[in-house]
Design a protein around this motif. Structure first.
Motif, PDB file in Angstrom:
ATOM      1  N   TRP A 190       6.753   3.951  -3.853  1.00  0.00           N
ATOM      2  CA  TRP A 190       7.648   3.417  -4.770  1.00  0.00           C
ATOM      3  C   TRP A 190       8.173   4.373  -5.978  1.00  0.00           C
ATOM      4  N   ARG A 191       7.075   5.406  -6.213  1.00  0.00           N
ATOM      5  CA  ARG A 191       7.415   6.225  -7.150  1.00  0.00           C
ATOM      6  C   ARG A 191       8.653   7.233  -6.806  1.00  0.00           C
ATOM      7  N   ARG A 192       8.524   7.466  -5.489  1.00  0.00           N
ATOM      8  CA  ARG A 192       9.577   8.466  -5.071  1.00  0.00           C
ATOM      9  C   ARG A 192      10.977   7.579  -4.381  1.00  0.00           C
ATOM     10  N   GLN A 193      10.953   6.241  -4.961  1.00  0.00           N
ATOM     11  CA  GLN A 193      11.957   5.349  -4.484  1.00  0.00           C
ATOM     12  C   GLN A 193      12.444   5.052  -2.994  1.00  0.00           C
ATOM     13  N   ILE A 194      11.481   5.353  -2.209  1.00  0.00           N
ATOM     14  CA  ILE A 194      11.408   5.271  -0.708  1.00  0.00           C
ATOM     15  C   ILE A 194      11.358   3.933  -0.461  1.00  0.00           C
ATOM     16  N   TRP A 195      10.379   2.976  -1.030  1.00  0.00           N
ATOM     17  CA  TRP A 195      10.514   1.528  -0.953  1.00  0.00           C
ATOM     18  C   TRP A 195      10.881   1.059  -2.239  1.00  0.00           C
ATOM     19  N   THR A 196      11.623   0.000  -2.257  1.00  0.00           N
ATOM     20  CA  THR A 196      12.376  -0.514  -3.452  1.00  0.00           C
ATOM     21  C   THR A 196      12.363  -1.979  -3.250  1.00  0.00           C
ATOM     22  N   ASP A 197      11.809  -2.539  -2.163  1.00  0.00           N
ATOM     23  CA  ASP A 197      12.119  -4.119  -1.819  1.00  0.00           C
ATOM     24  C   ASP A 197      10.668  -4.534  -2.445  1.00  0.00           C
ATOM     25  N   ALA A 198      11.118  -6.049  -2.023  1.00  0.00           N
ATOM     26  CA  ALA A 198       9.903  -6.951  -2.548  1.00  0.00           C
ATOM     27  C   ALA A 198       8.596  -6.804  -1.533  1.00  0.00           C
ATOM     28  N   ARG A 199       8.609  -6.303  -0.515  1.00  0.00           N
ATOM     29  CA  ARG A 199       7.374  -6.186   0.455  1.00  0.00           C
ATOM     30  C   ARG A 199       6.216  -5.266  -0.057  1.00  0.00           C
ATOM     31  N   PRO A 200       6.412  -3.977  -0.608  1.00  0.00           N
ATOM     32  CA  PRO A 200       5.380  -3.434  -1.293  1.00  0.00           C
ATOM     33  C   PRO A 200       4.863  -4.040  -2.487  1.00  0.00           C
ATOM     34  N   CYS A 201       5.802  -4.927  -3.131  1.00  0.00           N
ATOM     35  CA  CYS A 201       5.325  -5.829  -4.207  1.00  0.00           C
ATOM     36  C   CYS A 201       4.043  -6.783  -3.701  1.00  0.00           C
TER      37      CYS A 201
END
Length: 744
Positions: free
Chosen positions: A197-208
């Motif tokens: 998330w910090r590296r903006q690779i995952w930016t959608d709702a699933r990691p949340c």
């Protein structure tokens, strides 16, 4: 037994690094040599499989080199090395605990090398490494596997987003957290998700969703990892983006070094690399900005999530979390309540036992209470807490820091829900502006300024101020009811442009010597010229018997027969009696909307002036000349949250600073100096840090006198012809780039 002599050719073949180089150059010619090494690797592997812990150091070294050789050339012989990945997977999965550390690291590196050569895919690699990551007791191996997993995910999403791989890994992480909520294995899911998330690779709702499940875990470490993600993950992402944008290359410096230094291939490559990086930065600057939503906005069902967090970790008496971790959970719950305007009524009575000056970290509890308040919270739920804060913190016997923190926290709560304050309590708190402590005075005046804007009726007349008193008389200041929202309509700042145009019109009339009435008369004359005059319209009298009925209109015989009746126009004096409340509200709304927006097409010059007037109004708000900062403060705290420093701010400002603090404040923002230096020395060190050299005059000044005396004498004896020749040659050399011809 004497050592056997090895011929030169045998030494070359025995050197696996040399053999690897030859195989890469000519795979077909060295196919037999590779097959021999493959057989040696397979035999050594079987020995390790049978007894991995009893292998000697020589066997480990030999097997290490063979694994390295096969990994580097596996893509050249796919038929022979087809089972190679399964061999390494079996060896690492079953015997990672007893393998030699160097050999174990080489096996992991070989798997990553196979992935980079596209011998295997990312899913195969990650499903092999991840179970070992969460089960191995070796700290060094866990660190290595974590680095490899994150690197592979970054590489897989570098050119384009790999949605299939991301969904697979996110499902694995989600199952890892939910399968055993008491285990610490979920920490690795938190670490991987937070890093991507910090590296903006995952930016959608699933990691949340993964971190949401981590927050609801039973393990304290996993819960803290998930909570810290929601509270600080977005700031880490912004800081990393700022750091990457700061790494800029000075193109002038690079070009200057290319002209003064000797031309070599190494410097030429460095120059090309720097230019490529500059082009990449330019493309990044002009690229469209991605829509990176905050993690708190991407949570599904924030109401249910906040209720579960509060009931499980705060309201539950069996929860044995430490106070610091409970505060983290409380900050997340209150941030969700304030951001999404949630309603959790049981949250506010829970605060009661913590609102005492003796409570550790009480300012954090006060900040969380302010964070959990919004205009949809019933005032009855907040008023007992405000009274409790006033009774516990604000009194003549309280310390100045305690009183200022209490009044400021009440102000932060009232900023979001002004209806929580009673008239008696407000008068009592406002009177503290006569205190001798500066922090208490600032907090009390801040509370008074707030209620001058939002609810001046609660203040006494002497505390209302001029603007609030005039606004109450004119009706401009209107108290909002519970749940009522103030919605802006029309173009933002259009009234400023309308006022500016009116001032310009009056100014022009004053210059011409006319007044506004004359201008209005001119407008009426223009209307008469157009053929329209309102005076020609006949208005019916109120004395008519049929004032409420129909009026018969005579018509000639040649007109078509039929009912030609008209309604009588009513006199304006009877109109107010017949206008309903809805019509009055619609008329007020029509008057409020700017006439300029409805009657004029704004030109580019008007839009530019409108932007300028907006900036001036914003500057007025920042400098305090216009007291309408309430919505901006609420919006700021919704995004950033209220912190303990915001509650303690008046006390910190009012406190007299020590000499050390004043010296530190004076040094803040200035370059650190280890010793006293003159301005010229500082300038010189700065130039050296930038990679710039000294000038020719400075170099000549430092040269030994005996080295320059001969040149000076010869220069003094030159004739005019020699001087002209030397100057002409100097000009020609400077145009061509000096003696080295660097400018060519």
């Amino acid at each position: 037994m004497p050592k056997r002599k090895v011929a030169a050719l045998e030494k070359v073949d025995a050197d696996l690094v040399s053999l690897q180089y030859k195989i890469r150059r000519d795979p077909k010619s060295y196919a037999q040599e590779f097959y021999d090494q493959w057989l040696a690797y397979d035999a050594q592997r079987q020995i390790f499989i049978s007894s991995p812990s009893s292998a000697s150091s020589e066997d480990n070294k030999k097997f290490h080199d063979l694994v390295d050789l096969v990994a580097h050339v596996a893509d050249l012989y796919p038929d022979v090395t087809a089972p190679y990945f399964d061999h390494l997977k079996e060896l690492l999965t079953q015997h990672h605990a007893v393998l030699n550390p160097d050999l174990r690291e080489k096996v992991v590196g070989s798997l990553s090398l196979l992935r980079r050569k596209d011998v295997i895919d990312s899913t195969s690699l990650l499903t092999t490494l991840f179970p070992i990551l969460i089960s191995t007791p070796s700290k060094s191996l866990r660190s290595l596997l974590y680095t490899k997993i994150v690197s592979d995910l970054r590489e897989s999403n570098s050119k384009a987003t790999n949605h299939k791989l991301n969904r697979t890994i996110q499902t694995v992480l989600h199952n890892l957290v939910t399968s055993d909520r008491t285990s610490t294995k979920g920490m690795w899911a938190c670490r991987i998700t937070r890093e991507l998330w910090r590296r903006q690779i995952w930016t959608d709702a699933r990691p949340c969703d993964v971190m949401k499940e981590a927050c609801l875990s039973d393990n304290e470490k996993v819960v803290v990892g998930g909570v810290r993600f929601f509270l600080g993950g977005d700031k880490e992402r912004e800081e990393m983006e700022d750091d990457s944008s700061d790494e800029e290359i000075d193109i002038k410096k690079v070009k200057h070094q290319g002209t003064i230094n000797k031309k070599t291939k190494k410097r030429q490559k460095a120059m090309e690399k720097a230019m490529e990086k500059i082009k990449k930065q330019e493309r990044k600057k002009h690229a469209p900005h991605p829509l990176n939503f905050s993690a708190l906005h991407l949570i599904h069902d924030p109401q249910g999530f906040a209720e579960q967090l509060f009931q499980k970790h705060l309201q539950n008496t069996k929860c044995k979390f430490s106070l610091d971790n409970k505060l983290l959970v409380l900050q997340l719950v209150t941030r969700l309540v304030g951001l999404h305007k949630l309603t959790i009524i049981s949250l506010y009575p829970w605060f009661t036992k913590y609102l005492t000056p003796k409570q550790p970290s009480v300012t954090s509890f006060l900040a969380s209470l302010a964070q959990a308040t919004h205009n949809h919270v019933p005032p009855d739920a907040i008023e007992p807490l405000v009274v409790k804060i006033a009774n516990e913190f604000v009194s003549e016997a309280s310390a100045a820091e305690v009183a200022s923190a209490g009044i400021n926290s009440i102000r932060e709560v009232a900023l979001r829900q002004p209806l929580c304050m009673s008239e008696t309590l407000l008068q009592d708190l406002v009177m503290y502006q006569k205190s001798k402590d500066k922090g208490v005075v600032m907090a009390a005046k801040g509370l008074q300024s707030l209620y001058r804007e939002v609810y001046p009726e609660l203040l006494q007349k002497k505390f209302r101020g001029k603007e609030a008193t005039m606004g109450l008389k004119s009706g401009e200041v209107k108290r909002l009811k519970f749940g009522e929202e103030q919605v802006e309509s029309g173009i933002e700042g259009i009234e400023l442009l309308e006022k500016y145009k009116e001032e310009q019109r009056l100014k022009k009339l004053a210059e011409k010597g006319e007044d506004a009435d004359g201008d209005a008369k001119m407008k009426d004359d223009d209307d008469d010229e157009d053929g329209f005059n309102s005076d020609e319209w006949e208005v019916a009298s109120n004395d008519s018997d049929s004032s409420t009925g129909w009026i018969n209109v005579e018509h000639s015989e040649d007109e078509d027969e039929g009912p030609a009746a008209k309604k009588q126009r009513r006199d304006s004096s009877t109109a107010p009696d017949l206008i309903s409340d809805e019509a009055m509200a619609a008329a007020a709304e029509a008057n409020r909307i700017s006439k300029l927006a409805m009657t004029t097409i704004l030109t580019p010059a008007d839009l530019a002036k409108l932007a300028e007037l907006r900036r001036e109004a914003q500057l007025d708000k920042m400098t305090g000349t216009v007291s309408k900062r309430r919505q901006e403060l609420i919006a700021k705290h919704i995004e950033d949250g209220v912190t303990a420093d915001d509650i303690e701010l008046p006390a910190q400002i009012g406190k007299k600073s020590t000499k050390e603090e004043r010296v530190a404040m004076a040094k803040d923002g200035k370059p650190a100096r280890e010793e006293h230096k003159s301005t010229q020395a500082i300038r010189k060190s700065k130039k050296e840090a930038e990679g710039k050299s000294s000038t020719n005059k400075e170099k000549a000044r430092k040269k030994n006198f005996l080295m320059t005396v001969g040149k000076a004498r010869a220069k003094h004896k030159r004739s005019l012809v020699d001087t002209k020749k030397r100057l002409t040659a100097h000009i020609a050399r400077s145009k061509s780039g000096g003696r080295r011809r660097n400018g060519m």
